[in-house]
Design an enzyme around this catalytic site. Structure first.
Site, PDB file in Angstrom:
ATOM      1  N   ARG A 143      62.370 -73.884 136.381  1.00  0.00           N
ATOM      2  CA  ARG A 143      62.073 -74.589 135.130  1.00  0.00           C
ATOM      3  C   ARG A 143      60.601 -74.442 134.742  1.00  0.00           C
ATOM      4  O   ARG A 143      60.266 -74.361 133.558  1.00  0.00           O
ATOM      5  CB  ARG A 143      62.479 -76.057 135.212  1.00  0.00           C
ATOM      6  CG  ARG A 143      62.352 -76.808 133.899  1.00  0.00           C
ATOM      7  CD  ARG A 143      63.065 -78.144 133.907  1.00  0.00           C
ATOM      8  NE  ARG A 143      64.483 -78.040 133.625  1.00  0.00           N
ATOM      9  CZ  ARG A 143      65.020 -78.089 132.395  1.00  0.00           C
ATOM     10  NH1 ARG A 143      64.251 -78.247 131.339  1.00  0.00           N
ATOM     11  NH2 ARG A 143      66.316 -77.970 132.228  1.00  0.00           N
ATOM     12  N   GLU A 200      63.030 -86.677 129.621  1.00  0.00           N
ATOM     13  CA  GLU A 200      61.868 -85.954 130.128  1.00  0.00           C
ATOM     14  C   GLU A 200      60.862 -85.491 129.080  1.00  0.00           C
ATOM     15  O   GLU A 200      59.650 -85.583 129.302  1.00  0.00           O
ATOM     16  CB  GLU A 200      62.341 -84.725 130.926  1.00  0.00           C
ATOM     17  CG  GLU A 200      63.110 -85.095 132.172  1.00  0.00           C
ATOM     18  CD  GLU A 200      63.831 -83.899 132.754  1.00  0.00           C
ATOM     19  OE1 GLU A 200      63.421 -83.442 133.822  1.00  0.00           O
ATOM     20  OE2 GLU A 200      64.807 -83.419 132.138  1.00  0.00           O
TER      21      GLU A 200
END
Lengths: 805, 479
Positions: free
Chosen positions: A319, A727
């Site tokens: 990520r 997030e």
């Protein structure tokens, strides 16, 4: 508009309602795992024996002295494990180690009639060590070539061609710190063997199914013998995605061996010294710009500080690589990722999951290089935004790319940035000791688990004969408001007022094989599943109602507890319809299921379309810095954030604000320090308590804090047109760091470049100011330098392995 | 003396019989099934354990005082009245504080919330709160002081909705039972003694009883607010065989303002001192908001802050600059020791094992130019890496007297004697302060640790005088 995203009239989603448990929270009635202790007479308490060295062979472990302590019932060691002695899924995390891998590593666990007895018992256990060398920093690990897991390479185009095209090429290095989750509720598990021999574990876990998996492999029993329930968590932030499993396994092992309930709750120091944190990273980079400041090429090697075991480091690294670009078009791109193996806690998921670290590398590059390019940092950023039709370095088209610009323009306008930038300039011109900075930064964050298989969710919806509804779903509640949203989704899908729907705690025997409540995906996945279950029931009830009202089933409408039909004034109350359905032998429950369509990811080449969509946001932050101390205050923050069509606006605003402040904590205040000296305490976490590890408090809240949700933001690919929110807002806090950098620069000559440490504590800001006064950071403008230098960082094994997730 | 002391929690009486002296009030109430109050850190930093306690407000009235339940022994609350979040309201009958927090999104995970509720309720009922607000980011128009929540941490919300909830509060209704309680005196505090497994907690009735117990048990630990001892007990497993609770001794709770000195009783809390001084010592007024948090200041006493002998306590640098002395009481009577002579080494003092601190005495008149600089990572509730107390006098543009106390730069708090000498007799000018700053940088022997580097500590010593000059120079003409 898809059927998934379309809202009926009078939807309950979109209503601004408080958290579903707010009344319980404020009256102390909301129960967390450790609140259940008083309900279990005869419960035993577990206490760890923690390593006092960073790396060593355990040459002797004598538990006899502990057994002589009054109240000690048993000491759990490796010999007690009937199944697999491993707390993870990579088989690199022995639950009871014979080689301790970090200072604080639990060697064995003492069970006592009281916590006091267990604590004294643990202190009595005798351990001998044969010390081994310990690596405490990423540079140390790089020098020792101590790496673990895959070393993925993400490439697009030809960076050499990009650098050849560039007129300015800079290179640099950046090492930045991780972050402690500091959920207010520490790790906790409570295990009992129930009346039926079922092992029942109440756990503060974001991933009950995986907790179940690990417990079952440690105990050597099938999954169906273990049930995990999570009532709610007092915060998770990723820290309870992988980390709870070993603690749950200890409690379960104790309960099966003693036949008594066992409670394992870490105190704060144990939690901080034993559980994983956000990964710190080290990066070397080389970047090329053209005359207008347009990025031509980026070549970077990023190394995550993985700690002692892999845990989730590989997907975190993936990520990070997928977010180096943030919101910017980088035509020629090459990034190598590595995971350092060090003798620290095993670093893990933390809100953003590597995304923030990847973005930080490039935002730091832009902030540092802007003065050297002679372009204001905000202008440099805006000029490099993606435009519609462009793709990320991993080959995914950037959907809704213009939303970043839309957010930017709204923040610029609502935040009155033009005027305020001039005011900041005037203020700085007229103050010698105090300077201000005002910075604006974007966020583009990919939503979905990188690993395609995790993108599925389940739900169980039960309608009882009296018309009341009970819903279960696979997601866990950690404060993010998932349960609130799921109640709203169910009420909307069933056409009921919220008061008719109740939600039961998350349990693995209600909804099996769930994914972690993580990656911001909780509402997308579980909302899709809850909606699916409700729609199955509605389709059946539609037929019953059709018979009652004499209109075609397709023309039946459900709204606010009343069932009506097109072309008739007759209606039926929901309760009445449900009763009728029961007597007609119509099934009133349904298991719902959802999978995110259209995803693919090839980790062997780091290419694909792993994300369903991107969430966007922009923040502008103004700070004031005292040049005599480096201390600062946040004067004003303006945010516009894209949550699609909000499912629950009060919840979403709370996520944006909370994420921002948590991100600001990571970047400015929260300062993890390990003992890196050669003293016997080497490897000890020096900041292992709330008194030494400081979270944002009220003094860090912006004096003025304006948060708006982007309007007209419908997302076709998600439940009721919404977007994930957990997030992405954390990364809005880059604006704080960049504002501090600009304020520090204002103490130096115009055009000075500033290298700012992360976290930017008052001390770090003070040194940045001193550096700015002394001429600042000198960019290594190396357009003529041999391009092979950064390429040489590439590890020889980089193409041998592939990233797991 | 009673054999089985009790504590009232939410109006119900609970026996403290069999409660070990090291057991905190938090663990006690949770063991009784009142699980609203939570343990977040067990060292008084996060406030998740906050509860309300009835404390005196003069002889005739009382006030709801929020305390960290994790730090103080449960047995210290014998005969006292405690209220937790459960006692304030019910889910279907919320207290006004609970209502505002619930509807404004003030809770997310909810774990810190019961503690916030108690801290917020304490401020809600604070006498004189209403109608004194400045309407800025830290003071609501309703008089709510956000510093009252400085000891409560939330990891979820980012605090904005909590601030909004606090600033939206009205005033208690006339029939509010908690407001009504404040009109009556605080509970009496009779002598209490509890012994479990050979460990004793004693709350003596008089100073003489305390001194007698101290003489009989030389290893006894004295606790007042227990904000230091509680951390030792919780985090380091310290267990004392004999604890003496001196926080309720009348002889230690007097504040007198005389002609030539102000005397502050050692068992007065920082919050009580702040209220009773009413701004009479400006240097201490600069210190109070920077001393830990409101929750800690509600429990911590000035005697306790000095009694630990810590080099990083917040009061010593200020009290050294104020030329304070300490009144020590022992079996042979009282003696007065200048604070500058009190500290002898790391956590070592001249206080004998059978002595205790009775009061701090601050001579009058006060120097007119003062400052308190605390360098820390966080503005609210942090421990200093460097603390500097400054008190200066000028005469005809010349610095006639300078007193500087330093914390965090040596094994004990120290006076910056060389810097004082460099200032005295010099004109009030930037040149003087720049020169003296060079001297101050070299005072003490600051260390590198997780709070700060020694280089930064030195730099901060140096800039302290420049800050004073910057902040106080407009007064130059009148000083």
């Amino acid at each position: 508009m898809s059927s998934l995203s379309e809202r009926p009239s009078k939807p309950v989603v979109g209503q601004e309602i408080p958290h579903e448990a707010a009344s319980q929270h404020v009256t102390g009635r909301a129960l967390y795992t450790d609140d259940l202790v008083v309900r279990h007479p005869g419960i035993l308490h577990a206490h760890p024996v923690q390593s006092t060295v960073a790396h060593a062979k355990v040459t002797r472990l004598d538990v006899e002295p502990a057994l002589r302590v009054p109240g000690v019932v048993r000491v759990l060691t490796a010999a007690d494990v009937p199944g697999v002695n491993d707390a993870g899924i990579k088989h690199d995390e022995p639950l009871f180690p014979d080689e301790v891998m970090f200072h604080g590593h639990a060697i064995c666990w003492v069970l006592g009639e009281t916590l006091e007895a267990a604590r004294l018992g643990a202190a009595a256990v005798e351990v001998d060590y044969e010390p081994l060398p310990a690596l405490m920093t990423v540079p140390e690990a790089i020098a020792a070539e101590s790496f673990q897991g895959a070393q993925p390479l993400m490439e697009r185009g030809d960076v050499s061609a990009g650098f050849a095209r560039a007129t300015r090429v800079f290179s640099g290095e950046f090492e930045f710190a991780g972050q402690e989750h500091f959920y207010l509720e520490t790790h906790c598990s409570l295990a009992v063997v129930d009346e039926n021999g079922q092992i029942f574990i109440q756990s503060s876990t974001q991933h009950p199914s995986e907790t179940q998996d690990i417990v079952s492999h440690v105990l050597g029993v099938p999954g169906h013998a273990v049930t995990v329930q999570c009532l709610r968590m007092g915060g998770g932030f990723g820290g309870k995605e992988m980390q709870p499993h070993g603690f749950a396994a200890i409690a379960a092992l104790g309960a099966t061996l003693t036949g008594r309930p066992v409670r394992l709750r870490l105190n704060r120091t144990q939690d901080m010294t034993m559980s994983g944190k956000r990964h710190g990273f080290h990066a070397t980079w080389r970047v090329g710009f053209d005359d207008e400041g347009r990025v031509q090429a980026l070549d970077t090697t990023i190394t995550a500080d993985g700690g002692w075991s892999l845990d989730l480091s590989e997907p975190v690294l993936a990520r990070a690589l997928c977010h180096l670009d943030n919101a910017y078009w980088i035509p020629e791109f090459r990034a190598l990722g590595r995971i350092a193996k060090t003798h620290k806690t095993s670093q893990t998921a933390f809100r953003g999951f590597g995304g923030p670290q990847g973005m930080l590398v490039f935002e730091d590059i832009l902030g540092r290089c802007a003065p050297a390019l002679g372009i204001p940092a905000h202008e440099l950023r805006r000029r490099n935004f993606y435009t519609d039709g462009q793709s990320t370095p991993y080959g995914q088209p950037v959907r809704h790319a213009s939303r970043a610009a839309t957010c930017w323009e709204q923040v610029w306008r609502d935040g009155d940035l033009e005027t305020r930038l001039a005011e900041v300039q005037r203020f700085n011109d007229s103050h010698e000791d105090i300077k201000r900075g005002l910075a604006i930064t974007p966020v583009k964050f990919g939503i979905s688990f990188n690993l395609t298989a995790f993108n599925q969710g389940g739900a169980l919806v039960l309608v009882y004969k009296d018309g009341s509804v009970l819903i279960n779903h696979g997601g866990t509640e950690m404060g993010q408001g998932l349960h609130t949203k799921m109640l709203q989704v169910a009420a909307t899908a069933l056409g009921l007022p919220l008061s008719k729907v109740r939600l039961a705690p998350t349990r693995t025997d209600k909804v099996p094989n769930t994914s972690a409540t993580a990656a911001s995906s909780g509402a997308d996945l579980n909302g899709g599943a809850v909606k699916n279950a409700c729609e199955q029931i509605i389709e059946r009830l539609r037929v019953v109602a059709s018979g009652k009202l004499g209109v075609p089933a397709a023309d039946i409408r459900f709204a606010d507890g009343v069932v009506s039909g097109l072309g008739t004034k007759a209606t039926i109350e929901w309760d009445e319809l449900v009763k009728a359905a029961y007597f007609q032998r119509v099934q009133l429950s349904a298991a719902g299921y959802y999978r995110t369509e259209g995803l693919h990811w090839d980790s062997s080449v780091m290419q694909g379309s792993p994300f369903k969509y991107f969430a966007y946001g922009v923040a502008a932050t103004e700070v004031e810095v005292d040049g005599l101390t480096g201390a600062y205050t946040t004067r004003r923050v303006d945010i516009v954030h894209d949550v699609g069509d909000s499912l629950s606006p009060l919840v979403d605003i709370g996520q944006v604000e909370g994420g921002f402040v948590q991100g600001a904590g990571w970047l400015t205040l929260e300062d993890l320090r390990w003992d890196t000296s050669d003293r016997p305490t080497r490897g000890r976490l020096a900041t292992q308590a709330a008194s030494t590890y400081k979270l944002p408090s009220f003094s860090e809240v912006p004096a003025e804090f304006n948060v708006r949700l982007l309007e007209d933001a419908h997302e076709d690919g998600a439940v009721y047109g919404s977007k994930a929110v957990g997030e992405p807002p954390l990364m809005l806090a880059f604006s704080v760091r960049e504002a501090l950098r600009q304020a520090a620069a204002a103490f130096g000559a115009p055009g000075v470049c500033v290298d700012l440490a992360s976290p930017a504590t008052p001390e770090a800001v003070y040194w940045a100011i001193e550096s700015a006064r002394a001429g600042g950071w000198t960019p290594d403008d190396d357009v003529a330098v041999d391009h092979a230098r950064t390429a040489g960082d590439r590890h020889p094994d980089s193409e041998r392995e592939t990233v797991g997730v | 003396m009673t054999d089985s002391p009790t504590v009232s929690v939410n109006g119900t009486s609970y026996s403290l019989h069999g409660t070990p002296p090291w057991m905190s009030l938090l663990d006690f109430v949770r063991s009784q099934g009142l699980t609203g109050a939570k343990e977040g850190c067990a060292e008084g930093e996060c406030g998740a354990c906050s509860v309300l306690v009835v404390r005196p407000d003069g002889d005739q009235a009382s006030r709801w005082t929020a305390l960290n339940a994790c730090l103080t022994p449960a047995v210290a609350f014998a005969s006292q009245e405690v209220v937790t979040s459960e006692g304030l309201g019910e889910p279907d009958a919320l207290h006004p504080v609970q209502h505002e927090m619930a509807v404004r999104g003030g809770s997310q995970c909810g774990y810190c919330t019961p503690g916030f509720i108690c801290s917020m309720a304490s401020e809600y009922y604070r006498p004189g709160r209403e109608g004194h607000g400045e309407g800025d980011a830290e003071h609501g128009a309703n008089g709510f002081d956000i510093h009252s929540l400085s000891g409560n941490l939330c990891r979820c919300t980012g605090y904005r909705p909590i601030r909004d909830a606090a600033f939206a509060l009205g005033s208690p209704e006339t029939d509010d039972r908690f407001a009504a309680r404040c009109a009556a005196p605080a509970p009496a505090h009779p002598t209490a003694e509890v012994t479990v497994d050979g460990a004793t907690f004693l709350r003596p009735g008089t100073l003489d009883e305390a001194l007698a117990a101290l003489s009989a048990h030389p290893d006894a630990v004295l606790v007042a607010g227990s904000t230091d001892w509680g951390v030792e007990a919780n985090l380091r497993g310290s267990r004392a065989a004999y604890l003496i609770g001196i926080d309720r001794l009348d002889e230690l709770r007097e504040l007198t303002i005389g002609e030539d000195a102000i005397q502050i009783g050692a068992a007065l809390t920082l919050s009580e001192i702040e209220r009773q001084l009413e701004g009479r010592i400006p240097l201490l007024d600069k210190l109070f908001p920077q001393f830990a948090s409101r929750l800690i200041r509600n429990g911590a006493t000035i005697g306790g802050n000095l009694g630990t002998g810590s080099p990083i306590g917040d009061t010593p640098p200020a009290l050294l600059a104020l030329e304070a002395s300490l009144v020590l009481a022992g079996p042979g009577g009282e003696r007065t020791v200048p604070l500058a002579d009190y500290f002898t080494g790391y956590r070592q003092t001249v206080c004998a094992p059978d002595e205790l601190i009775k009061a701090a005495r601050i001579p009058l008149p006060l120097s007119p130019i003062t400052a308190f600089h605390k360098i820390a990572k966080r503005r609210f509730d942090d421990i200093s890496s460097v603390a500097v107390g400054l008190a200066l006098e000028t005469e005809a543009g010349v610095i006639s007297k300078a007193r500087i106390g330093l914390g965090g730069v040596a094994a004990t708090p120290i006076r910056a004697l060389a810097t004082e000498a460099a200032l005295e007799g010099s004109p009030w000018s930037r040149e003087t302060f720049v020169r003296a700053a060079g001297v101050l940088r070299e005072e003490g022997t600051p260390m590198d640790d997780h709070r700060a580097s020694s280089a930064y500590r030195k730099a901060m010593l140096g800039t302290a005088l420049l800050r004073l000059h910057r902040d106080e120079s407009p007064q130059e003409a009148t000083a």
